[in-house]
Motif scaffolding. Structure first.
Motif, short mmCIF file in Angstrom:
data_model
loop_
_atom_site.label_atom_id
_atom_site.label_comp_id
_atom_site.label_asym_id
_atom_site.label_seq_id
_atom_site.Cartn_x
_atom_site.Cartn_y
_atom_site.Cartn_z
N VAL A 124 -25.36 -14.99 37.42
CA VAL A 124 -26.29 -13.87 37.47
C VAL A 124 -25.77 -12.84 38.47
O VAL A 124 -25.52 -13.17 39.63
CB VAL A 124 -27.70 -14.33 37.90
N SER A 125 -25.60 -11.61 38.01
CA SER A 125 -25.03 -10.58 38.88
C SER A 125 -26.08 -10.00 39.82
O SER A 125 -27.21 -9.69 39.41
CB SER A 125 -24.45 -9.45 38.02
N THR A 154 -23.64 -13.98 41.57
CA THR A 154 -22.31 -13.40 41.81
C THR A 154 -22.42 -12.03 42.47
O THR A 154 -23.49 -11.43 42.54
CB THR A 154 -21.55 -13.26 40.49
N GLY A 208 -23.77 -16.62 30.91
CA GLY A 208 -24.35 -15.42 31.48
C GLY A 208 -24.12 -14.21 30.60
O GLY A 208 -23.39 -14.27 29.60
N GLN A 209 -24.77 -13.12 30.97
CA GLN A 209 -24.59 -11.88 30.23
C GLN A 209 -23.26 -11.24 30.56
O GLN A 209 -22.60 -11.57 31.56
CB GLN A 209 -25.73 -10.91 30.57
N ALA A 212 -21.81 -10.23 34.27
CA ALA A 212 -22.32 -11.16 35.28
C ALA A 212 -21.22 -11.65 36.20
O ALA A 212 -21.49 -12.33 37.19
CB ALA A 212 -23.00 -12.35 34.61
N LYS A 214 -18.49 -13.52 35.09
CA LYS A 214 -18.02 -14.83 34.68
C LYS A 214 -16.49 -14.92 34.69
O LYS A 214 -15.92 -15.89 35.18
CB LYS A 214 -18.55 -15.17 33.29
N LYS A 238 -23.53 -3.00 34.01
CA LYS A 238 -23.20 -3.98 32.97
C LYS A 238 -21.71 -3.93 32.66
O LYS A 238 -21.07 -2.90 32.75
CB LYS A 238 -24.00 -3.70 31.69
N GLY A 262 -20.01 -13.17 26.94
CA GLY A 262 -21.33 -12.75 27.39
C GLY A 262 -22.34 -12.88 26.27
O GLY A 262 -22.07 -12.49 25.13
#
Length: 366
Positions: A124-125, A154, A208-209, A212, A214, A238, A262
Motif C-alpha cells: 500500500v503506497s 511503501t 497491490g494496485q 503501490a 511492488k 498512481k 497491479g
C-alpha cells in the motif's frame, strides 16, 4: 528416481520451496520418469518451469480444463514430461493454498492469481490517501487463500513526520486486526531487513494496485533491477503497469517471491471465511447479540450497534463489513445458480440418452 537423482532434485529445487511433503506428493509419478518443477511463469498456453535439469519451456495443453479454477498458474508444482518437442506439463501437484479473485466478467468465475503461497504481502503506497476499504478487500482474499497476510506501507520516506506516520500505521492496524503492518522505504532501506526475514520463510506473493511500489520492492528484495520500474504520475500518485505477468523468483536471502501485475479489480470469490477474519472484532461482537441471526441493523440487544454507539467500533468498519458480506453472497448465489444450471443440463442430457435407449429397445422388441 534414484537416491542420487533425489538428492539432485532437492538441491536444485529446495530454493524454490521443495520439501519432503512435495516429494511424497510427487512419488506416484517417479516410475514414469516424469520431472517435478515449479512454475515460474505462465503465458499463452505455455509456461516456464524450473526443474533439476534447469529452466524448461513447456506446453500446458494437458492442463487447460474448462474450469478456470483448475488451470496451471504461477507457484504450482508441475509434473513435466522429461523430453519432447515441445515438452508438456502432464499435471500439477495438489495445491496447499490458492489466491483467488472473481473475474470482471459476468460469468461468475474465479481466477487463480498464485498457488502454494505462505505469505500474502499487500503493498500500500503512502504517496496517496489510504483506501482502507481496498485494504480490507485484499486482506479478505489473502485470509481466504490460506496464506498469512502482511501489510507493507511503501514509500515511507514520503511521510517524514513521525507522528503522521504513526497515525497512518494505526489506521491500518485497526483495519487489519491480527495482521502485521510494516513501513518500508526502498529508497533508504527502512524496514527492508524485517521484510527480508519474513519472506525468507516460504513463498510470498506481492499484491497491490499499480503505483503501490511492488516492482521497486521486489527489486529491493532481489538485490537487482529484475523488474521494470516506471515513474509514478505526479498528478495522482498512481503508477503505470510495470509487471504484466506473474513471475516467481528465488530470493538471495532465502524464500520465493511471486510478483503480480497491479490489480484494478479485487472481486471476492466465495471468501466468507476471509471476510470474517478481516472483521474479526465484528464477528466476535455478533456472538454477543441477543439474537443469533442478528443482522446488526436495528435489532434490540445488538452488541455491534452498541459498540458503534459507544465509539468502540468505527461505523466505517461496519459499513465495509456489510458491503463485502453482500458482495460475497451475490457471488456465491451466482455460482450456485451456474452449478444448478449445469446440473439441469446434465439431467436433460442423461434423460435424452435414456429415452433414446428405451426407444432402441422397443425397436428391437417390435
Amino acid at each position: 528416481m534414484t537416491s542420487s537423482s533425489t538428492s539432485q532434485v532437492f538441491s536444485a529445487l529446495a530454493p524454490y520451496g521443495w520439501d519432503e511433503a512435495w516429494a511424497d506428493a510427487f512419488a506416484p509419478y517417479e516410475p514414469e520418469g516424469l520431472l517435478p518443477g515449479r512454475v515460474v511463469r505462465v503465458d499463452r498456453g505455455q509456461c516456464d518451469v524450473v526443474t533439476a535439469d534447469g529452466l524448461l519451456r513447456a506446453d500446458t495443453a494437458f492442463v487447460t480444463p474448462n474450469d478456470p479454477m483448475r488451470v496451471l498458474c504461477t507457484g504450482d508444482w508441475a509434473v513435466v514430461e522429461p523430453a519432447g518437442n515441445p515438452q508438456y506439463v502432464r499435471t500439477y501437484l495438489p495445491r496447499r493454498t490458492a489466491f483467488v479473485r472473481s473475474t470482471s466478467s459476468k460469468r461468475s468465475e474465479g481466477q487463480i492469481l498464485a498457488a502454494n503461497v505462505d505469505h500474502a504481502i499487500v503493498a500500500v503506497s503512502l504517496a496517496v490517501e489510504l483506501d482502507l476499504g481496498r485494504i480490507e478487500r485484499f486482506l479478505a482474499l489473502a485470509w481466504e487463500s490460506g496464506a498469512q497476510p502482511l501489510v507493507v506501507l511503501t514509500k515511507a520516506d514520503l511521510v517524514p513526520d513521525a507522528v503522521t506516520l504513526a497515525h497512518l500505521v494505526q489506521d491500518v492496524e485497526t483495519t487489519a486486526p491480527g495482521v502485521p503492518v510494516l513501513t518500508v522505504s526502498a529508497l533508504d532501506g527502512e524496514g527492508l531487513d524485517v521484510l527480508v526475514a519474513v519472506v525468507a520463510g516460504g513463498t510470498s506473493v506481492l499484491l497491490g494496485q499499480s503505483g503501490a511500489g511492488k516492482s521497486t520492492l521486489a527489486n529491493a528484495l532481489i538485490g537487482e533491477d529484475m523488474m521494470a520500474v516506471q515513474a509514478t504520475r505526479d498528478a495522482d500518485g498512481k503508477g503505470r503497469h510495470t509487471t504484466t505477468t506473474r513471475n516467481l523468483l528465488a530470493l538471495p536471502g532465502g524464500g520465493v517471491l511471486i510478483d503480480t501485475p497491479g490489480l484494478r479489480g479485487v472481486g471476492l470469490w466465495d471468501a466468507e471465511v476471509g471476510v470474517g477474519q478481516v472483521f474479526s472484532e465484528i464477528e466476535e461482537l455478533g456472538r454477543q447479540c441477543r439474537f443469533h441471526d442478528c443482522a446488526h441493523e436495528s435489532e434490540p440487544g445488538c452488541a455491534v450497534l452498541a459498540a458503534i454507539d459507544s465509539g468502540e467500533l468505527p461505523e466505517r468498519r461496519l459499513e465495509s463489513y456489510r458491503k463485502l458480506i453482500r458482495e460475497n453472497q451475490r457471488i456465491v448465489a451466482k455460482t450456485d445458480a451456474r452449478l444448478r444450471s449445469e446440473i439441469r443440463k446434465e439431467w436433460k442430457k442423461r434423460g435424452a440418452q435414456g429415452k433414446a435407449a428405451m426407444e432402441a429397445k422397443r425397436g428391437r422388441w417390435a
